[in-house]
Design an enzyme around this catalytic site. Structure first.
Site, mmCIF file in Angstrom:
data_model
loop_
_atom_site.group_PDB
_atom_site.id
_atom_site.type_symbol
_atom_site.label_atom_id
_atom_site.label_comp_id
_atom_site.label_asym_id
_atom_site.label_seq_id
_atom_site.Cartn_x
_atom_site.Cartn_y
_atom_site.Cartn_z
ATOM 1 N N CYS A 125 -33.628 7.164 33.754
ATOM 2 C CA CYS A 125 -31.917 7.229 33.755
ATOM 3 C C CYS A 125 -32.374 8.666 34.956
ATOM 4 O O CYS A 125 -30.895 9.196 35.682
ATOM 5 C CB CYS A 125 -31.762 7.433 32.228
ATOM 6 S SG CYS A 125 -31.023 4.844 32.372
ATOM 7 N N GLU A 185 -26.566 4.364 31.484
ATOM 8 C CA GLU A 185 -26.423 5.161 32.563
ATOM 9 C C GLU A 185 -26.898 3.822 33.977
ATOM 10 O O GLU A 185 -26.260 4.379 35.469
ATOM 11 C CB GLU A 185 -28.070 6.259 32.985
ATOM 12 C CG GLU A 185 -26.999 7.375 31.442
ATOM 13 C CD GLU A 185 -28.041 6.976 30.583
ATOM 14 O OE1 GLU A 185 -28.024 5.296 29.846
ATOM 15 O OE2 GLU A 185 -29.049 8.098 30.146
ATOM 16 N N CYS A 208 -32.779 9.121 29.558
ATOM 17 C CA CYS A 208 -34.345 8.914 29.260
ATOM 18 C C CYS A 208 -34.749 9.464 30.633
ATOM 19 O O CYS A 208 -34.576 9.573 31.692
ATOM 20 C CB CYS A 208 -35.032 7.643 28.977
ATOM 21 S SG CYS A 208 -34.586 6.234 30.512
ATOM 22 N N HIS A 231 -29.845 -0.127 31.018
ATOM 23 C CA HIS A 231 -29.441 1.305 29.887
ATOM 24 C C HIS A 231 -28.113 1.353 30.385
ATOM 25 O O HIS A 231 -27.807 1.306 31.679
ATOM 26 C CB HIS A 231 -30.486 2.520 30.444
ATOM 27 C CG HIS A 231 -31.113 2.920 29.512
ATOM 28 N ND1 HIS A 231 -32.289 3.490 29.027
ATOM 29 C CD2 HIS A 231 -32.312 1.594 28.422
ATOM 30 C CE1 HIS A 231 -33.389 3.772 28.167
ATOM 31 N NE2 HIS A 231 -33.157 1.773 27.913
#
Lengths: 150, 150
Positions: free
Chosen positions: A86, A55, A83, A53
């Site tokens: 993260c 992040e 999420c 992801h």
């Protein structure tokens, strides 16, 4: 209409680049001492890495750049509500502030679902500033899913 | 006393190696089609990467080895209950089964805290088998923290 802060504009650019690469369009930027030290787009498909992801990628890049595990003097800017994975990484990295664009009722873990930073077991709570660049971030996501649905 | 399954024995070996390296002793193993394809120890300090938990490292290694983002035909063995970050990664990777040793009331996110897999927003729930190797995993952790306290 006021302009968006520079880090969120860069994060939105990264989200657009993700869309062009066929990835769910999310972008993130890591700021240290007032300077952008990492920018990344969501890329689990391209990198064949379910943890890639935006992040996670900026946190790992910033930790590598600074040569340390803790980023307590850093801020994270991201176009979508983080999420659980993260949010967990943000807490482990001790990030000071999180600025995000659109909320994510389906997968978000800050104001939705597990609300991770509000859990008694969360060992570090960053300051959280939602809604910055929300309209742009939401539009990029809606355009992406509309085109994919054909 | 029955012997532990091979993947948990390997995960416990990785946890002991983590302790010797000065890391919180947690180890993980990824099994695909009955074969161990990745083994990793917790290493955020050594790698200067706040995301370098044992689970994250085996998931990333297995995805790289198999050349794909989804690990729906894989099982994860880990000595400690996964945290929110790792539980999120397990869901993103679509891992089929998670076997873990000791529960973690302070940082666990499976049977404690956010109980991530039970959240309505969790998009994939692995089968979860806790307690396998619990005694050994707990002893390795207790020894580590006792020695550090001096």
């Amino acid at each position: 209409m006021f302009p968006l802060p520079e880090p969120m504009r860069l994060a939105l650019d990264a989200a657009r680049a993700a869309a062009e690469a066929g990835e769910v369009p999310v972008g993130a930027v890591l700021v240290h001492a007032g300077r952008v030290i990492a920018t990344a787009a969501n890329a689990p498909r391209g990198l064949r890495d379910p943890t890639a992801h935006a992040e996670m990628r900026v946190i790992r890049a910033a930790a590598a750049a600074l040569g340390r595990e803790r980023l307590e003097d850093c801020d994270l800017w991201v176009t979508l509500e983080p999420c659980a994975m993260c949010a967990g990484a943000i807490a482990h990295a001790r990030i000071a502030r999180v600025y995000y664009g659109a909320g994510d009722p389906k997968g978000g873990a800050v104001e939705h679902g597990p609300r991770f930073f509000a859990q008694p077991t969360c060992h570090h709570r960053p300051e959280v500033y939602p809604g910055i660049g929300e309209a742009e971030a939401g539009e990029i996501l809606r355009d992406f899913f509309r085109e994919r649905r054909g």
